[in-house]
Design a protein around this motif. Structure first.
Motif, mmCIF file in Angstrom:
data_model
loop_
_atom_site.group_PDB
_atom_site.id
_atom_site.type_symbol
_atom_site.label_atom_id
_atom_site.label_comp_id
_atom_site.label_asym_id
_atom_site.label_seq_id
_atom_site.Cartn_x
_atom_site.Cartn_y
_atom_site.Cartn_z
ATOM 1 N N GLU A 1 -33.232 28.835 -13.319
ATOM 2 C CA GLU A 1 -34.528 28.725 -13.990
ATOM 3 C C GLU A 1 -34.359 28.189 -15.409
ATOM 4 O O GLU A 1 -35.129 27.343 -15.876
ATOM 5 N N ALA A 2 -33.328 28.671 -16.089
ATOM 6 C CA ALA A 2 -33.121 28.303 -17.492
ATOM 7 C C ALA A 2 -32.805 26.816 -17.655
ATOM 8 O O ALA A 2 -33.368 26.149 -18.532
ATOM 9 N N CYS B 1 -21.887 28.449 -14.240
ATOM 10 C CA CYS B 1 -22.900 29.372 -14.759
ATOM 11 C C CYS B 1 -22.452 30.825 -14.584
ATOM 12 O O CYS B 1 -21.391 31.110 -14.023
ATOM 13 N N ALA C 1 -31.620 33.320 -12.590
ATOM 14 C CA ALA C 1 -32.094 33.132 -13.958
ATOM 15 C C ALA C 1 -31.450 31.916 -14.605
ATOM 16 O O ALA C 1 -32.100 31.202 -15.389
ATOM 17 N N GLU C 2 -30.187 31.662 -14.308
ATOM 18 C CA GLU C 2 -29.491 30.503 -14.860
ATOM 19 C C GLU C 2 -30.123 29.204 -14.359
ATOM 20 O O GLU C 2 -30.296 28.248 -15.113
ATOM 21 N N ARG D 1 -26.148 36.201 -12.841
ATOM 22 C CA ARG D 1 -27.534 35.886 -13.191
ATOM 23 C C ARG D 1 -27.918 34.535 -12.594
ATOM 24 O O ARG D 1 -28.598 33.733 -13.229
ATOM 25 N N TYR E 1 -35.967 29.324 -7.190
ATOM 26 C CA TYR E 1 -35.863 29.391 -8.645
ATOM 27 C C TYR E 1 -36.019 28.043 -9.333
ATOM 28 O O TYR E 1 -36.017 27.973 -10.566
ATOM 29 N N SER E 2 -36.121 26.960 -8.574
ATOM 30 C CA SER E 2 -36.300 25.647 -9.196
ATOM 31 C C SER E 2 -36.959 24.692 -8.218
ATOM 32 O O SER E 2 -36.664 24.710 -7.017
ATOM 33 N N GLN F 1 -35.918 24.688 -16.987
ATOM 34 C CA GLN F 1 -36.822 24.672 -18.130
ATOM 35 C C GLN F 1 -36.225 23.903 -19.311
ATOM 36 O O GLN F 1 -36.969 23.371 -20.153
ATOM 37 N N ALA F 2 -34.888 23.799 -19.355
ATOM 38 C CA ALA F 2 -34.214 23.117 -20.471
ATOM 39 C C ALA F 2 -34.212 21.602 -20.323
ATOM 40 O O ALA F 2 -33.743 20.903 -21.223
ATOM 41 N N ASP G 1 -27.373 27.131 -26.215
ATOM 42 C CA ASP G 1 -28.690 26.507 -26.073
ATOM 43 C C ASP G 1 -28.600 25.435 -24.990
ATOM 44 O O ASP G 1 -28.111 24.334 -25.228
ATOM 45 N N TYR G 2 -29.067 25.762 -23.785
ATOM 46 C CA TYR G 2 -28.934 24.830 -22.664
ATOM 47 C C TYR G 2 -29.688 23.514 -22.924
ATOM 48 O O TYR G 2 -29.215 22.435 -22.558
#
Length: 216
Positions: free
Chosen positions: A25-26, A15, A22-23, A19, A61-62, A29-30, A206-207
């Motif tokens: 979290e992304a 990653c 944020a990575e 970030r 963050y997760s 959510q993906a 697009d993760y």
């Protein structure tokens, strides 16, 4: 080929470290199922990565399980610390830990899941007498130490052999190294239940699509 729903564990080694929160979290959510964290000491493997303080910082963050792969020697001295900062699964290498049974029991004593990692050249007899203390077996399909390596095809036979050894036991069979949609499908067909992937997810704009491609 017979496929089952496979768990996807994004490896944050690939990653954007600028970030990191944020990575995480992304990919959460993906649609990721767990977060794979490679810990390297520059001794057991020729690379140096994350330590306990970083894991403590990213834990908020997760809510997904943190799957911590300890490529360190010896791991015993660090297990308590990684549990304190939020590890849910700790996977260790037999070559780095001479008293495997004791180490696995220590992890489980803390009510965490215990894993064992098999390097490409690690023989399967290391699993003798410890299967009842293992929650996850990680087959390395590259030599550990760096991301972005090419999948080693000979390890498919090892995945199939480990699947046979596991039998009906509730042990996850994870595969790590060079995982793409193509090699992930091969690993799943051989019996893998968890795919650890870095480049295939984090290098995809697009993760969610990257994770979906590994599932399908």
């Amino acid at each position: 080929m017979t496929f089952h729903r496979v768990k996807i564990a994004p490896s944050i080694l690939s990653c954007d470290f600028a970030r990191l929160g944020a990575e995480i979290e992304a990919v959460t959510q993906a649609g990721a199922d767990m977060i794979h964290i490679d810990v390297m000491d520059g001794h057991f493997v020729p690379n140096l990565t994350l330590g306990p303080d970083i894991i403590k910082a990213i834990r908020p963050y997760s809510s997904l399980p943190f799957d911590v792969h300890l490529m360190v020697s010896p791991a015993d001295l660090l297990i308590d610390r990684f549990i304190e900062v939020g590890a849910d699964i700790l996977t260790i290498h037999p070559e780095a830990n001479p008293h495997m049974h004791r180490t696995l029991q220590k992890i489980r004593y803390h009510r965490k899941k215990a894993g064992i990692a098999l390097n490409p050249a690690t023989p399967l007899d290391v699993l003798d007498y410890i299967l009842e203390d293992v929650d996850l077996i990680l087959v390395m399909t590259v030599n550990p130490g760096f991301g972005g390596q090419t999948f080693i095809p000979s390890q498919l036979e090892k995945i199939r052999a480990v699947r046979e050894i596991i039998g009906m036991r509730s042990i996850e069979l994870a595969v790590d190294g060079g995982i793409s949609a193509e090699t992930g499908a091969q690993a799943r067909a051989a019996g893998a239940t968890v795919l650890v992937a870095g480049t295939a997810i984090f290098k995809n704009p697009d993760y969610a699509q990257g994770i979906k491609s590994l599932r399908s």
